[in-house]
Scaffold this motif. Structure first.
Motif, PDB file in Angstrom:
ATOM      1  N   LEU A  66       0.821  -1.212   0.000  1.00  0.00           N
ATOM      2  CA  LEU A  66       0.000   0.000   0.000  1.00  0.00           C
ATOM      3  C   LEU A  66       0.856   1.264   0.000  1.00  0.00           C
ATOM      4  N   VAL A  67       1.998   1.209   0.676  1.00  0.00           N
ATOM      5  CA  VAL A  67       2.828   2.393   0.878  1.00  0.00           C
ATOM      6  C   VAL A  67       3.665   2.739  -0.350  1.00  0.00           C
ATOM      7  N   PHE A  68       4.264   1.720  -0.979  1.00  0.00           N
ATOM      8  CA  PHE A  68       5.193   1.971  -2.076  1.00  0.00           C
ATOM      9  C   PHE A  68       4.457   1.932  -3.406  1.00  0.00           C
ATOM     10  N   LYS A  69       4.473   3.077  -4.093  1.00  0.00           N
ATOM     11  CA  LYS A  69       3.737   3.219  -5.359  1.00  0.00           C
ATOM     12  C   LYS A  69       4.614   3.050  -6.587  1.00  0.00           C
ATOM     13  N   GLY A  70       5.919   2.872  -6.382  1.00  0.00           N
ATOM     14  CA  GLY A  70       6.817   2.701  -7.513  1.00  0.00           C
ATOM     15  C   GLY A  70       7.810   3.838  -7.627  1.00  0.00           C
ATOM     16  N   PRO A  71       8.751   3.746  -8.599  1.00  0.00           N
ATOM     17  CA  PRO A  71       9.795   4.763  -8.773  1.00  0.00           C
ATOM     18  C   PRO A  71       9.210   6.165  -8.917  1.00  0.00           C
ATOM     19  N   GLY A  72       9.901   7.130  -8.293  1.00  0.00           N
ATOM     20  CA  GLY A  72       9.468   8.514  -8.383  1.00  0.00           C
ATOM     21  C   GLY A  72       8.463   8.931  -7.324  1.00  0.00           C
ATOM     22  N   ASN A  73       8.030   7.985  -6.487  1.00  0.00           N
ATOM     23  CA  ASN A  73       7.045   8.276  -5.453  1.00  0.00           C
ATOM     24  C   ASN A  73       7.662   8.098  -4.071  1.00  0.00           C
ATOM     25  N   VAL A  74       7.525   9.118  -3.238  1.00  0.00           N
ATOM     26  CA  VAL A  74       8.005   9.066  -1.854  1.00  0.00           C
ATOM     27  C   VAL A  74       6.791   8.873  -0.946  1.00  0.00           C
ATOM     28  N   PRO A  75       6.841   7.911  -0.027  1.00  0.00           N
ATOM     29  CA  PRO A  75       5.705   7.677   0.868  1.00  0.00           C
ATOM     30  C   PRO A  75       5.318   8.939   1.639  1.00  0.00           C
ATOM     31  N   SER A  76       4.025   9.120   1.842  1.00  0.00           N
ATOM     32  CA  SER A  76       3.528  10.275   2.583  1.00  0.00           C
ATOM     33  C   SER A  76       3.866  10.124   4.061  1.00  0.00           C
ATOM     34  N   PRO A  77       3.900  11.232   4.821  1.00  0.00           N
ATOM     35  CA  PRO A  77       4.175  11.133   6.262  1.00  0.00           C
ATOM     36  C   PRO A  77       3.258  10.167   7.001  1.00  0.00           C
ATOM     37  N   PRO A  78       1.936  10.149   6.737  1.00  0.00           N
ATOM     38  CA  PRO A  78       1.094   9.154   7.412  1.00  0.00           C
ATOM     39  C   PRO A  78       1.483   7.713   7.069  1.00  0.00           C
ATOM     40  N   ASP A  79       1.862   7.478   5.811  1.00  0.00           N
ATOM     41  CA  ASP A  79       2.284   6.128   5.412  1.00  0.00           C
ATOM     42  C   ASP A  79       3.600   5.742   6.088  1.00  0.00           C
ATOM     43  N   VAL A  80       4.496   6.707   6.215  1.00  0.00           N
ATOM     44  CA  VAL A  80       5.775   6.439   6.890  1.00  0.00           C
ATOM     45  C   VAL A  80       5.520   6.068   8.343  1.00  0.00           C
ATOM     46  N   ARG A  81       4.665   6.824   9.008  1.00  0.00           N
ATOM     47  CA  ARG A  81       4.350   6.533  10.413  1.00  0.00           C
ATOM     48  C   ARG A  81       3.693   5.167  10.554  1.00  0.00           C
ATOM     49  N   SER A  82       2.791   4.838   9.640  1.00  0.00           N
ATOM     50  CA  SER A  82       2.103   3.550   9.686  1.00  0.00           C
ATOM     51  C   SER A  82       3.074   2.389   9.551  1.00  0.00           C
ATOM     52  N   LEU A  83       4.012   2.499   8.600  1.00  0.00           N
ATOM     53  CA  LEU A  83       4.974   1.428   8.382  1.00  0.00           C
ATOM     54  C   LEU A  83       5.958   1.338   9.550  1.00  0.00           C
ATOM     55  N   CYS A  84       6.332   2.472  10.102  1.00  0.00           N
ATOM     56  CA  CYS A  84       7.247   2.465  11.263  1.00  0.00           C
ATOM     57  C   CYS A  84       6.601   1.790  12.468  1.00  0.00           C
ATOM     58  N   GLY A  99      17.222   8.000  -5.253  1.00  0.00           N
ATOM     59  CA  GLY A  99      15.798   7.979  -5.545  1.00  0.00           C
ATOM     60  C   GLY A  99      15.007   7.004  -4.705  1.00  0.00           C
ATOM     61  N   MET A 100      15.528   6.631  -3.535  1.00  0.00           N
ATOM     62  CA  MET A 100      14.920   5.574  -2.738  1.00  0.00           C
ATOM     63  C   MET A 100      14.540   6.060  -1.349  1.00  0.00           C
ATOM     64  N   THR A 101      13.490   5.444  -0.799  1.00  0.00           N
ATOM     65  CA  THR A 101      13.134   5.598   0.607  1.00  0.00           C
ATOM     66  C   THR A 101      13.424   4.269   1.283  1.00  0.00           C
ATOM     67  N   VAL A 102      14.176   4.306   2.392  1.00  0.00           N
ATOM     68  CA  VAL A 102      14.633   3.072   3.028  1.00  0.00           C
ATOM     69  C   VAL A 102      14.295   3.093   4.516  1.00  0.00           C
ATOM     70  N   PHE A 103      13.637   2.025   4.959  1.00  0.00           N
ATOM     71  CA  PHE A 103      13.343   1.814   6.366  1.00  0.00           C
ATOM     72  C   PHE A 103      14.307   0.747   6.883  1.00  0.00           C
ATOM     73  N   SER A 104      15.064   1.070   7.921  1.00  0.00           N
ATOM     74  CA  SER A 104      16.012   0.118   8.503  1.00  0.00           C
ATOM     75  C   SER A 104      15.612  -0.186   9.940  1.00  0.00           C
TER      76      SER A 104
END
Length: 283
Positions: free
Chosen positions: A61-79, A142-147
């Protein structure tokens, strides 16, 4: 970081390298012969499978493909999901021999990686670092990475660019230090973005570590997301004639010079098959 893109991997016999890391379900099933114990094991596996399935479904749901950065609510949800995850969710246990070996010079110092899932939108992978092992300074274009550090104690240093890119990639570029800290599991998930959050980082294992990386999108040389490696120099080392005036908001910040280098020898990793709880992709 990504098991399929940032390094030149050396594939060994799966059994020999798996024995270096180990998976809890392979070890436990040999010893648990009573029916009651088997039922308990199945219950734990189901719980673990639910955790990793929740992570996978959220990533879709969060990752929409290249060129798209997850929204702050999506980042919080995944975290929120990642912050709760434990080694057991991936069929691992901190009681395994791998996590008990400490100190430099003991055993193999190569990093081992396993890929849980990969598509053109995101990937899930785990890195196993013996004590003193290093994943050299590298970027995530061009990447968003959760570690998420699942086990162990690790030093992480990261940078973001300050100066624009040069036509000559070998020239020094100014970067700001975003993190230079030691992390100990369990700890919160760290997130980096295409241009902020410490997009260029290195990992150094103080004790044996396992770290989960969620990358969106994954590395892809054909799509312009190849991995570059860097050597760092102190800011004062090359500051003559290049000292910049700092704004008020920059006072007290740390800086360094980064120079792109060839792929370092210690970036090579061993690739093993993922043997933990499986995910179900309904697409």
């Amino acid at each position: 970081m990504d098991g399929g893109g940032i390094v030149e991997q050396r594939r060994e016999t799966v059994g020999s390298v798996n024995s270096r890391v180990g998976y809890v379900h392979k070890i436990s099933m040999k010893r648990k012969k009573k029916m009651v114990m088997k039922k308990e094991t199945k219950k734990v596996r189901k719980q673990n499978a639910t955790a990793i399935q929740e992570l996978f479904d959220s990533c879709k749901l969060v990752f929409k493909g290249p060129g798209n950065v997850p929204s702050p609510p999506d980042v919080r949800s995944l975290c929120r999901i990642l912050d709760k995850m434990k080694p057991e969710d991936f069929g691992l246990s901190t009681n395994l021999h791998f996590f008990k070996v400490t100190g430099a010079g003991k055993g193999n110092s190569r990093v081992t990686t396993t890929t849980i899932y990969q598509s053109d939108k995101f990937s899930l992978c785990i890195f196993f670092l013996p004590a003193s092992a290093v994943i050299p300074l590298h970027n995530h274009p061009g990447m968003t990475v959760f570690s998420k550090l699942l086990a162990g104690t690790m030093h992480i240093k990261s940078y973001d660019w300050v100066s624009p890119p040069n036509s000559d990639s070998s020239q020094l570029r100014l970067a700001m230090v975003k993190s230079d800290n030691v992390f100990k599991a369990p700890c919160n998930t760290s997130v980096l973005y295409p241009t902020t959050g410490g997009n260029i980082h290195s990992f150094t294992a103080i004790t044996p570590c396992a770290v989960l990386d969620v990358l969106g999108p994954p590395y892809s040389k054909s799509d312009g997301r190849d991995c570059s490696y860097y050597k760092e120099f102190p800011y004062s080392h090359f500051s003559n004639g290049e000292t910049r005036e700092l704004g008020e908001e920059e006072e007290g910040e740390s800086y360094g010079w980064l120079q792109e280098i060839d792929v370092p020898e210690n970036s090579e990793m061993d690739l093993i098959k993922y043997l933990g709880p499986q995910i179900i992709d309904t697409d």
